[in-house]
Write an enzyme that holds these catalytic residues in place. Structure first.
Site, short mmCIF file in Angstrom:
data_model
loop_
_atom_site.label_atom_id
_atom_site.label_comp_id
_atom_site.label_asym_id
_atom_site.label_seq_id
_atom_site.Cartn_x
_atom_site.Cartn_y
_atom_site.Cartn_z
N GLY A 31 21.35 0.76 32.86
CA GLY A 31 21.13 0.14 31.56
C GLY A 31 20.54 -1.25 31.68
O GLY A 31 20.13 -1.68 32.76
N THR A 33 22.14 -4.25 30.71
CA THR A 33 23.10 -5.30 31.10
C THR A 33 23.29 -5.32 32.62
O THR A 33 23.47 -6.38 33.22
CB THR A 33 24.44 -5.09 30.38
OG1 THR A 33 24.18 -4.79 29.01
CG2 THR A 33 25.31 -6.32 30.46
N ASP A 86 29.71 -1.33 35.06
CA ASP A 86 28.70 -0.59 34.29
C ASP A 86 28.66 -1.11 32.85
O ASP A 86 29.60 -1.79 32.40
CB ASP A 86 29.04 0.91 34.30
CG ASP A 86 27.84 1.80 33.97
OD1 ASP A 86 26.79 1.28 33.56
OD2 ASP A 86 27.97 3.02 34.12
N ALA A 88 28.00 -0.21 28.56
CA ALA A 88 28.49 0.81 27.61
C ALA A 88 27.71 0.69 26.31
O ALA A 88 27.16 -0.37 26.02
CB ALA A 88 29.97 0.62 27.34
N LYS A 99 29.21 6.22 26.29
CA LYS A 99 28.16 5.89 27.26
C LYS A 99 27.15 7.03 27.29
O LYS A 99 27.41 8.11 26.79
CB LYS A 99 28.77 5.70 28.66
CG LYS A 99 29.49 4.35 28.78
CD LYS A 99 30.15 4.14 30.13
CE LYS A 99 29.27 4.29 31.33
NZ LYS A 99 28.07 3.46 31.32
N GLY A 101 23.64 6.50 26.51
CA GLY A 101 22.42 6.27 25.74
C GLY A 101 21.18 6.34 26.63
O GLY A 101 20.09 6.68 26.17
N GLU A 108 27.28 8.34 36.01
CA GLU A 108 28.11 7.17 35.68
C GLU A 108 29.59 7.54 35.70
O GLU A 108 30.42 6.79 36.20
CB GLU A 108 27.71 6.60 34.32
CG GLU A 108 26.36 5.90 34.36
CD GLU A 108 25.81 5.50 33.00
OE1 GLU A 108 24.76 4.87 32.97
OE2 GLU A 108 26.43 5.83 31.96
C1 ABF Z 1 24.41 2.74 30.66
O1 ABF Z 1 23.57 1.85 30.03
C2 ABF Z 1 24.73 3.75 29.65
O2 ABF Z 1 25.88 4.48 29.75
C3 ABF Z 1 24.63 3.02 28.37
O3 ABF Z 1 23.97 3.90 27.56
C4 ABF Z 1 23.81 1.81 28.67
C5 ABF Z 1 24.44 0.51 28.40
O4 ABF Z 1 23.70 -0.21 27.56
P1 ABF Z 1 22.92 -1.57 27.87
O5 ABF Z 1 21.50 -1.20 28.11
O6 ABF Z 1 23.09 -2.31 26.60
O7 ABF Z 1 23.55 -2.25 29.03
O8 ABF Z 1 25.49 2.14 31.23
#
Ligand code: ABF
Length: 233
Positions: A31, A33, A86, A88, A99, A101, A108
């Site tokens: 993701g 973050t 990780d 979310a 989770k 997206g 994960e």
């Molecule tokens: C992964 O990144 C996924 O499970 C989740 O969809 C996404 C987290 O979102 P972001 O891009 O805001 O960090 O961990």
């Protein structure tokens, strides 16, 4: 940098500073973050000469680890991890998560399940009271391609709401996960439910590979706030 990126960065740096120690085997999520977490990991590993092995949860995180010259490991060699960090899509008041997206929910969940501690990093928009309050794209459910229609019908009939096959950009075809599966996004579901029971029921449906409901898995959440501070939960 925008307020939201400041928030992501603050949460990511805090988690890496607090939870990564020399000699650790670290699960690294996917993701936007996590990009900040990998930056901070690389900074610490190279400056402090830490001996860290990172197990990625996706092609994206593997590429980022390699680019940052971090040591990449596999669960086959390191089936037990000290910590997994990780992102979310949504976090409720009981630290239950949506989770997936980014369609990497299966890897994960596997990597998180191998870690002694599962730490979530998220910006303030992900902090909600009940699942579904904030994240409107739906709960992802990874399914074997031939089963997407029966799984959709079973979940709609049993639990309500609508499931939609996730399509690739320009709707050229379904999104295919790193494991060759499809994703159903479940929207308009009832919110006042026992997610632990529902998740277990969903995982019993033939053709379901995994769900994006991470129930009772996260021990710690760092929410980055608009002012760049971090709220712990
Ligand atoms: C992964 O990144 C996924 O499970 C989740 O969809 C996404 C987290 O979102 P972001 O891009 O805001 O960090 O961990």
């Amino acid at each position: 940098m925008s307020a939201i990126n400041d928030a992501k960065k603050a949460a990511a740096h805090k988690a890496v500073n607090e939870y990564v120690k020399n000699g650790f085997k670290v699960g690294v999520g996917s993701g936007s973050t996590i990009v900040f977490a990998i930056d901070r990991l690389a900074e610490r590993v190279h400056k402090e000469k830490l001996n860290i092995v990172c197990v990625p949860t996706s092609f994206q995180s593997r590429q980022l680890l390699i680019k940052n010259q971090l040591t990449v490991g596999e669960l086959e060699i390191y089936p037990q991890l000290d910590v997994c960090i990780d992102g979310a899509d949504e976090v409720d008041s009981n630290l239950n998560l949506i989770k997936g997206g980014g369609a990497c929910l299966l890897e994960e969940k596997i990597v998180a399940s191998c870690a002694k501690i599962f730490v979530i990093i998220a910006d303030y928009t992900k902090n909600s009271e009940k699942l579904g309050d904030k994240y409107k794209k739906g709960i992802p459910i990874e399914v074997v391609p031939m089963a997407y229609k029966p799984v959709k019908q079973v979940i709609e009939n049993r639990f309500g709401g609508d499931l939609e096959l996730r399509m690739a950009i320009a709707k050229a075809g379904p999104v295919v996960t790193d494991n060759g599966n499809f994703i159903l996004d479940w929207r308009n579901f009832k919110q006042d439910v026992d997610w632990d029971i529902i998740n277990k029921d969903i995982l019993q449906i033939p053709g379901v590979v995994e769900s994006g409901l991470f129930i009772g898995m996260a021990q710690k959440v760092y929410f980055g706030l608009e002012d760049g501070t971090v709220k712990e939960q």
